[in-house]
Design a protein around this motif. Structure first.
Motif, PDB file in Angstrom:
ATOM      1  N   PHE A   1       0.793  -1.071   0.156  1.00  0.00           N
ATOM      2  CA  PHE A   1      -0.026   0.239   0.001  1.00  0.00           C
ATOM      3  C   PHE A   1       0.844   1.230   0.086  1.00  0.00           C
ATOM      4  O   PHE A   1       1.950   1.194   0.529  1.00  0.00           O
ATOM      5  CB  PHE A   1      -0.702   0.122   1.405  1.00  0.00           C
ATOM      6  N   GLY A   2       0.215   2.003  -0.548  1.00  0.00           N
ATOM      7  CA  GLY A   2       1.058   3.558  -0.321  1.00  0.00           C
ATOM      8  C   GLY A   2       0.130   4.263   1.188  1.00  0.00           C
ATOM      9  O   GLY A   2      -0.833   3.483   1.491  1.00  0.00           O
ATOM     10  N   PRO A   3       0.764   5.378   1.605  1.00  0.00           N
ATOM     11  CA  PRO A   3       0.029   5.632   2.899  1.00  0.00           C
ATOM     12  C   PRO A   3      -1.331   6.071   2.725  1.00  0.00           C
ATOM     13  O   PRO A   3      -2.097   5.549   3.633  1.00  0.00           O
ATOM     14  CB  PRO A   3       0.758   7.111   3.297  1.00  0.00           C
ATOM     15  N   GLU A   4      -1.815   6.777   1.832  1.00  0.00           N
ATOM     16  CA  GLU A   4      -3.200   7.045   1.800  1.00  0.00           C
ATOM     17  C   GLU A   4      -4.100   5.736   1.636  1.00  0.00           C
ATOM     18  O   GLU A   4      -4.994   5.563   2.634  1.00  0.00           O
ATOM     19  CB  GLU A   4      -3.485   7.727   0.631  1.00  0.00           C
TER      20      GLU A   4
ATOM     21  N   LEU B   1       3.798  10.989   8.165  1.00  0.00           N
ATOM     22  CA  LEU B   1       3.088  10.747   6.897  1.00  0.00           C
ATOM     23  C   LEU B   1       1.952   9.675   7.150  1.00  0.00           C
ATOM     24  O   LEU B   1       0.503   9.839   6.371  1.00  0.00           O
ATOM     25  CB  LEU B   1       3.978  10.133   5.830  1.00  0.00           C
TER      26      LEU B   1
ATOM     27  N   GLY C   1       1.582   9.306  -7.685  1.00  0.00           N
ATOM     28  CA  GLY C   1       1.444   8.467  -6.382  1.00  0.00           C
ATOM     29  C   GLY C   1       2.362   7.115  -6.497  1.00  0.00           C
ATOM     30  O   GLY C   1       2.145   6.304  -5.807  1.00  0.00           O
TER      31      GLY C   1
ATOM     32  N   ARG D   1      -6.798  12.581   7.754  1.00  0.00           N
ATOM     33  CA  ARG D   1      -7.093  13.033   6.464  1.00  0.00           C
ATOM     34  C   ARG D   1      -8.331  12.132   6.483  1.00  0.00           C
ATOM     35  O   ARG D   1      -9.522  12.716   6.102  1.00  0.00           O
ATOM     36  CB  ARG D   1      -6.455  13.137   5.371  1.00  0.00           C
TER      37      ARG D   1
ATOM     38  N   TYR E   1       5.740  15.873  -0.092  1.00  0.00           N
ATOM     39  CA  TYR E   1       4.996  14.476  -0.065  1.00  0.00           C
ATOM     40  C   TYR E   1       3.623  14.789  -1.220  1.00  0.00           C
ATOM     41  O   TYR E   1       3.775  14.096  -2.212  1.00  0.00           O
ATOM     42  CB  TYR E   1       4.461  14.065   0.950  1.00  0.00           C
TER      43      TYR E   1
ATOM     44  N   LEU F   1       8.021  18.542   4.663  1.00  0.00           N
ATOM     45  CA  LEU F   1       7.775  17.150   4.277  1.00  0.00           C
ATOM     46  C   LEU F   1       6.565  16.999   3.472  1.00  0.00           C
ATOM     47  O   LEU F   1       6.063  16.227   2.384  1.00  0.00           O
ATOM     48  CB  LEU F   1       7.955  16.396   5.461  1.00  0.00           C
ATOM     49  N   LEU F   2       5.394  17.391   4.432  1.00  0.00           N
ATOM     50  CA  LEU F   2       3.932  17.158   3.871  1.00  0.00           C
ATOM     51  C   LEU F   2       3.913  17.788   2.536  1.00  0.00           C
ATOM     52  O   LEU F   2       3.016  17.379   1.692  1.00  0.00           O
ATOM     53  CB  LEU F   2       2.857  17.744   4.744  1.00  0.00           C
TER      54      LEU F   2
ATOM     55  N   GLU G   1      -2.253  10.785   6.855  1.00  0.00           N
ATOM     56  CA  GLU G   1      -3.022  10.199   5.958  1.00  0.00           C
ATOM     57  C   GLU G   1      -4.070   9.569   6.877  1.00  0.00           C
ATOM     58  O   GLU G   1      -5.439   9.546   6.540  1.00  0.00           O
ATOM     59  CB  GLU G   1      -2.385   9.138   5.156  1.00  0.00           C
TER      60      GLU G   1
ATOM     61  N   PRO H   1      -4.057  19.783   8.125  1.00  0.00           N
ATOM     62  CA  PRO H   1      -5.406  19.064   8.699  1.00  0.00           C
ATOM     63  C   PRO H   1      -5.070  18.760   9.969  1.00  0.00           C
ATOM     64  O   PRO H   1      -5.465  17.370  10.422  1.00  0.00           O
ATOM     65  CB  PRO H   1      -5.861  17.869   7.857  1.00  0.00           C
TER      66      PRO H   1
ATOM     67  N   LEU I   1       4.896   4.249  -6.559  1.00  0.00           N
ATOM     68  CA  LEU I   1       5.320   3.698  -5.102  1.00  0.00           C
ATOM     69  C   LEU I   1       6.764   3.268  -5.878  1.00  0.00           C
ATOM     70  O   LEU I   1       6.826   2.753  -6.938  1.00  0.00           O
ATOM     71  CB  LEU I   1       4.757   2.698  -4.619  1.00  0.00           C
TER      72      LEU I   1
ATOM     73  N   SER J   1       2.860  -4.655  -5.385  1.00  0.00           N
ATOM     74  CA  SER J   1       2.998  -5.885  -4.846  1.00  0.00           C
ATOM     75  C   SER J   1       3.751  -6.782  -5.539  1.00  0.00           C
ATOM     76  O   SER J   1       3.690  -6.617  -6.868  1.00  0.00           O
ATOM     77  CB  SER J   1       1.477  -6.102  -4.691  1.00  0.00           C
TER      78      SER J   1
ATOM     79  N   ARG K   1       3.144  13.036  -4.884  1.00  0.00           N
ATOM     80  CA  ARG K   1       2.198  12.432  -5.248  1.00  0.00           C
ATOM     81  C   ARG K   1       1.525  13.005  -6.446  1.00  0.00           C
ATOM     82  O   ARG K   1       0.909  12.157  -7.162  1.00  0.00           O
ATOM     83  CB  ARG K   1       1.102  12.346  -4.129  1.00  0.00           C
TER      84      ARG K   1
END
Lengths: 244, 244
Positions: A91-94, A152, B164, A159, B155, B151-152, A156, B136, B166, B170, B159
């Motif tokens: 997974f990505g963070p979101e 991060l 986004g 959010r 990021y 950083l946010l 997420e 947020p 990675l 998988s 993205r």
């Protein structure tokens, strides 16, 4: 457990643990578990780095192994910057926090494992997890600081949990001025510009339209129109005074 | 300018500047501008905190004022945790970076202003900006570390810029085993369980179906089926050896 649990495996620097606590508190997380911190626990330096997130540090639970730290959870993510050749979903963070949110909403306990500062999680620790999380970093510079990685995930989570609600929004701007007031303002500008022969006669229609366009784009409120009209009048009257 | 420019206004701690550089490099940013760093520049401590993001520190440009630091830009965001009573549009990090991406794609230079560690940006500095960005955060604990705020934004920029992506996904799992192989595996399990009278006669059909269900959920590959079949056979033969 209403939030995901942050689990640090053998963190080395007390400062990093403090910064993790601060990052968690920034985004509403508070459950921290520490697996065998390298330099013992509690440890000087963590509190000042936590910058007020004392409740997170004081509530931190200690474990000897990652296995014990996840024993009561129903679903566990492992974070890693490197591919590990384990057949787990990545997974990505979101999307990871979307999955966490759905599971926590259905009553499951969810944890996120973070590895050592230098070497990350061992493969045996990753094999304890249900899924892997990695970050959309630049592959040429992929090493995230521990607290940054926690930040991060916390961001997420928050959010997803709050719908991205910001602590404040755009100021409610007053409504646009009535069109009559705006057109009268345009007439006023044009009369002042006519008074100083600003427009060449043949260009006046197009130049006046361009000027109106500029002010239309501003979506001026009543107060804005009064402010600008006052400023123009002051300049014009200053000129008239000088010209006496 | 293919990326947003990070502008730190009067940052105090060299370590924070170093951590900002690292956070930027993690997400592919490199243009850093420093407005009057409190303790001078260059400054010891920044490099070690940058953890290898030396190119960002060495490329950093120095300015005396925020106004000079944004002079060549077309659009500027100001970050703040507090509402300032200025009638500017307020963005969260993700929509802010969507806006930045669209503007940069059309050739504009975009910058993001970050304030001092303790006091943030002054109102006059915020009034230099086109829009505000806030995070947020939990309103009860809203103070983000400087590098965390950078950083946010980095990021969210990355993205948006990479969709986004990675660094790895998988693992391509091998395809599910042919159904014939799976059904033969079920038959084998049931024969071994019959041999030890595992099933009460009247419950056998439902218990066998439940067992098949468990293995169906696993989506076993050919290799998985061979592994499990081998493990069950080893246990069964060990028992037969003992029973001799």
């Amino acid at each position: 457990m209403l939030h995901p649990i942050i689990i640090l495996v053998e963190p080395q620097l007390a400062e990093n643990i403090g910064m993790v606590a601060r990052a968690m508190a920034n985004f509403g997380l508070s459950d921290l578990r520490l697996v065998s911190p390298r330099n013992g626990w509690p440890k000087k330096g963590a509190h000042s780095a936590a910058s007020g997130a004392t409740h997170v540090l004081e509530g931190a639970k200690l474990y000897d192994t990652a296995r014990e730290a996840i024993a009561d959870l129903n679903y566990v993510f492992a974070t890693t910057a490197r591919e590990r050749g384990q057949m787990k979903r990545v997974f990505g963070p979101e999307p990871a926090m979307a999955e966490a949110h759905a599971r926590i909403a259905s009553g499951q306990g969810v944890g996120i494992l973070f590895g050592r500062e230098r070497t990350g999680l061992e493969n045996d620790e990753i094999s304890l997890a249900d899924a892997i999380v990695t970050f959309p970093v630049d592959p040429k510079f992929s090493s995230l600081n521990l607290a940054q990685a926690v930040l991060l995930m916390s961001y997420e989570w928050q959010r997803r949990a709050t719908g991205g609600a910001l602590p404040f929004g755009s100021e409610q701007s007053t409504p646009p001025a009535p069109r009559e007031m705006l057109v009268s303002f345009f007439d006023y500008i044009e009369s002042e510009l006519d008074a100083v022969n600003f427009y060449p006669e043949d260009k006046k229609p197009i130049m006046a339209r361009n000027m109106r366009d500029i002010f239309h784009r501003l979506q001026l409120s009543e107060q804005d129109v009064r402010t600008l009209r006052g400023a123009i009048r002051a300049i014009a009257e200053g000129r008239r005074l000088r010209n006496r």
